[in-house]
Design a protein around this motif. Structure first.
Motif, mmCIF file in Angstrom:
data_model
loop_
_atom_site.group_PDB
_atom_site.id
_atom_site.type_symbol
_atom_site.label_atom_id
_atom_site.label_comp_id
_atom_site.label_asym_id
_atom_site.label_seq_id
_atom_site.Cartn_x
_atom_site.Cartn_y
_atom_site.Cartn_z
ATOM 1 N N VAL A 15 0.817 -1.091 0.136
ATOM 2 C CA VAL A 15 -0.186 0.037 0.098
ATOM 3 C C VAL A 15 0.773 1.150 0.030
ATOM 4 N N CYS A 16 1.813 1.410 0.955
ATOM 5 C CA CYS A 16 2.456 2.588 1.105
ATOM 6 C C CYS A 16 3.922 2.413 0.738
ATOM 7 N N GLY A 17 4.496 1.268 0.544
ATOM 8 C CA GLY A 17 6.008 1.119 0.445
ATOM 9 C C GLY A 17 6.876 0.788 1.667
ATOM 10 N N ASP B 14 -3.628 -1.277 10.918
ATOM 11 C CA ASP B 14 -3.807 0.072 11.661
ATOM 12 C C ASP B 14 -3.373 1.003 10.779
ATOM 13 N N GLU B 15 -2.570 0.954 9.641
ATOM 14 C CA GLU B 15 -2.128 2.198 9.093
ATOM 15 C C GLU B 15 -2.880 2.462 7.926
ATOM 16 N N HIS B 16 -3.716 1.203 7.310
ATOM 17 C CA HIS B 16 -4.423 1.340 6.004
ATOM 18 C C HIS B 16 -5.994 0.982 6.189
ATOM 19 N N SER B 17 -6.766 1.330 5.207
ATOM 20 C CA SER B 17 -8.151 0.814 5.253
ATOM 21 C C SER B 17 -8.151 -0.719 4.802
ATOM 22 N N ALA C 97 -4.552 -3.480 -2.707
ATOM 23 C CA ALA C 97 -3.065 -3.655 -3.092
ATOM 24 C C ALA C 97 -2.686 -5.157 -3.042
ATOM 25 N N TYR C 98 -3.137 -5.982 -2.111
ATOM 26 C CA TYR C 98 -2.852 -7.378 -2.134
ATOM 27 C C TYR C 98 -3.694 -8.257 -2.681
ATOM 28 N N ASN C 99 -4.684 -7.715 -3.619
ATOM 29 C CA ASN C 99 -5.675 -8.674 -4.519
ATOM 30 C C ASN C 99 -6.362 -9.573 -3.412
ATOM 31 N N ALA C 100 -6.723 -9.215 -2.276
ATOM 32 C CA ALA C 100 -7.233 -10.069 -1.261
ATOM 33 C C ALA C 100 -8.686 -10.196 -1.235
#
Length: 103
Positions: free
Chosen positions: A36-38, A53-56, A63-66
């Motif tokens: 997501v943020c690198g 905790d840092e991302h929605s 980002a992870y194709n989850a």
């Protein structure tokens, strides 16, 4: 008492407590890059914690194709570790290079 497993792909590590498993993940495995943020974060619990905790959840899924099952599984891992582990003890052991306080 059940054993905790490392959970990092390809690792068969088993541990008596959650703290030991997380310290192992942090000290013995390569860091991973957040898609997501690198940010570079330890593999395992701390990567999961960072992602949620840092991302929605939506950012994680994109980002992870989850899918929602993958999110629920990782949220369950985070909840289980946080319910069981002494996070301050983990930080102290990681700072000490993975050695238990009694060593």
């Amino acid at each position: 008492m059940s054993l905790w497993t490392c959970g990092v792909a390809g690792c068969d590590g088993r541990f008596e407590d959650a703290e030991s498993a997380v310290v192992h993940q942090t000290n013995e495995h390569e860091r991973t890059e957040c898609k997501v943020c690198g940010a570079i974060v330890p593999e395992g619990y701390f990567a999961i914690r960072h992602a949620f905790d840092e991302h929605s959840r939506a950012e994680y899924i994109r980002a992870y194709n989850a899918d929602s099952a993958a999110v629920r599984m990782r949220e369950g891992i985070q909840e289980a570790i946080e319910a069981e582990a002494d996070l301050q003890r983990i930080v102290e052991q990681v700072d000490a290079g993975g050695r238990a306080e009694s060593e």
